[in-house]
Enzyme design. Structure first.
Site, PDB file in Angstrom:
ATOM      1  N   ASP A 147       0.835  -1.204   0.000  1.00 36.16           N
ATOM      2  CA  ASP A 147       0.000   0.000   0.000  1.00 36.16           C
ATOM      3  C   ASP A 147       0.874   1.261   0.000  1.00 36.16           C
ATOM      4  OD1 ASP A 147      -1.858   1.974   0.520  1.00 36.16           O
ATOM      5  OD2 ASP A 147      -2.889   0.856   2.088  1.00 36.16           O
ATOM      6  N   ASP A 217     -10.759   3.871  -1.417  1.00 33.22           N
ATOM      7  CA  ASP A 217     -11.355   2.811  -0.593  1.00 33.22           C
ATOM      8  C   ASP A 217     -12.867   2.686  -0.755  1.00 33.22           C
ATOM      9  OD1 ASP A 217      -8.776   2.654   0.265  1.00 33.22           O
ATOM     10  OD2 ASP A 217      -9.235   2.819   2.402  1.00 33.22           O
TER      11      ASP A 217
HETATM   12  C1  GLA Z   1      -5.591   2.045   2.755  1.00 29.86           C
HETATM   13  C2  GLA Z   1      -6.051   0.909   1.855  1.00 29.86           C
HETATM   14  C3  GLA Z   1      -7.057   0.059   2.608  1.00 29.86           C
HETATM   15  C4  GLA Z   1      -6.436  -0.478   3.885  1.00 29.86           C
HETATM   16  C5  GLA Z   1      -5.895   0.673   4.740  1.00 29.86           C
HETATM   17  C6  GLA Z   1      -5.088   0.159   5.911  1.00 29.86           C
HETATM   18  O1  GLA Z   1      -6.623   2.927   3.028  1.00 29.86           O
HETATM   19  O2  GLA Z   1      -6.597   1.402   0.669  1.00 29.86           O
HETATM   20  O3  GLA Z   1      -7.497  -1.013   1.788  1.00 29.86           O
HETATM   21  O4  GLA Z   1      -5.410  -1.370   3.557  1.00 29.86           O
HETATM   22  O5  GLA Z   1      -5.063   1.518   3.966  1.00 29.86           O
HETATM   23  O6  GLA Z   1      -4.528   1.181   6.666  1.00 29.86           O
END
Ligand code: GLA
Length: 392
Positions: A147, A217
């Site tokens: 990420d 998200d």
């Molecule tokens: C980001 C990602 C999510 C999750 C969070 C964890 O927002 O897009 O899918 O993994 O981080 O902190």
């Protein structure tokens, strides 16, 4: 001397073929499994992962094809004196946990960031990529979600006014981890999470991505889920065996999503050949949630061996028609109604490659519709879908 030369020659042949093996054998169809974030966020711990693995088997999810049990952010502890990452107190023994998940015939995934910190401000892999990849492999992990998060600060600091340079830094960071994973010799599915920046679908596959997030998200609301799902139009040509567009994890069974909305979510994701990573509590599912997540004919659309992503056929007001080509000449067609109340939805068969007529099956109803000619009209409930499988 000759031996050294032969070894070099061999290495030159081996490197590209290993790279190829990594992407072609892993994720031949879109990965299926579960991820901790949508349900537990920062609260996930060892016992939740074990309980999820247990429930994946006992609920029948495993038999339906769900395989990965993925730990998201917040497992990380401090690094030891040698710089080796350790799990925090919520995860007393990662190797034992991986062993437990494997003993159920499942695979296990982990999460990190190319930045110094993750989104939840835990330890990232920056400057420790090779070391972390080795640790994941030694623990027995099979999947890494990587990420971008904390790395955005590095990009801003080093290339504040140079988006091209910043994007190159991002690509280099993903490539660094690709090499680190390959060097472990363990097949580890590689999931990019950088929210679709810089048209990742164009360059992700060449850096070993088995899947790449295409958006920000998701959350468990109809509005957010459909905003993401219906915005995937035009991306189908970038997906294929070993490398998939990822419109984020499933929210089926979470929040206040109604059955019709959950069916829309699942139908849209399978038409998109999306990874199916459930995000709900597998140990306490309503039968209706389980039925939606494990419907064999729906999953078969996602996992179809042809490996083609579907795309939008038409959009008129709140009505959308999407279609996905399947192996053997069949086509899956989704008739979506984004309106709040029921509307008749008509699909013209010539628009989906069946000008000469088709044999139709209504998948969610599990009923053969029989032969259809010209067009087909269904009354589709508000926020709902009728999912058809057409054959010649
Ligand atoms: C980001 C990602 C999510 C999750 C969070 C964890 O927002 O897009 O899918 O993994 O981080 O902190």
């Amino acid at each position: 001397m000759l031996n050294a030369f032969c070894a070099l020659l061999l290495a030159a042949f081996l490197v590209p073929s290993t790279l190829f093996a990594q992407t072609s054998t892993l994720a031949a169809t879109p990965p299926m499994g579960w991820n901790s974030w949508n349900l537990f966020a920062g609260k996930v711990e060892d016992k939740d992962v074990r309980a999820t693995a247990d429930a994946m088997v006992s609920s029948g999810m495993k038999d339906a094809g769900y395989l990965y049990v993925n730990i998201d952010d917040t497992w990380q502890g401090e690094r030891d004196a040698q710089g080796n990452i350790q799990a925090n107190s919520k995860f007393p023994d990662m190797k034992a946990l991986a062993g437990y998940v494997h003993s159920k015939g499942l695979k296990i995934g982990i999460y990190s960031s190319p930045g110094p910190k993750t989104c939840a401000k835990y330890e990232g892999s920056y400057g420790h990529e090779a070391q972390d990849a080795k640790t994941y492999a030694a623990w027995g992990f099979d999947y890494l979600k990587y990420d971008l998060c904390g790395f955005r600060q590095n990009m801003m600091a080093e290339a504040p006014n140079d988006p091209q340079k910043a994007n190159q830094m991002m690509k280099d960071a993903y490539e660094k981890m690709q090499k680190a994973l390959l060097a472990t010799g363990r097949p580890i599915a590689y999931s990019f999470c950088q929210y679709g920046w810089d048209a990742v679908w164009e360059w992700g596959p060449s850096l070993g991505a088995n899947l790449w997030r295409t958006t920000g998200d998701i959350n468990a609301t109809y509005d957010r889920m459909t905003l993401i799902g219906f915005s995937q139009a035009g991306l189908s040509k970038y997906a294929g065996p070993g490398h998939w567009n990822d419109p984020d994890m499933l929210e089926v069974g979470n929040g206040k999503l109604k059955p019709d909305e959950n069916r829309t979510h699942m139908s849209l994701w399978v038409l998109l050949a999306a990874p199916l990573l459930a995000g709900n509590d597998l140990s306490q599912m309503k039968p209706e949630t389980l039925a939606i997540l494990t419907n064999r004919e729906v999953i078969a659309i996602d996992q179809d061996p042809l490996g083609k992503q579907g795309d939008r056929v038409s959009e008129v007001g709140p009505i959308e028609i999407w279609a996905k080509p399947l192996k053997g000449g069949d086509t899956a067609v989704g008739l979506f109604n984004r309106n709040e109340s029921t509307l008749p939805v008509t699909v013209k068969l010539s628009d989906v490659g069946f000008a000469g007529g088709a044999k139709a099956r209504d998948i969610w109803q599990a009923k053969d519709v029989g032969k259809i000619q010209g067009s087909y009209t269904a009354n589709v409930p508000g926020h709902g879908v009728v999912l058809l499988r057409l054959s010649k």
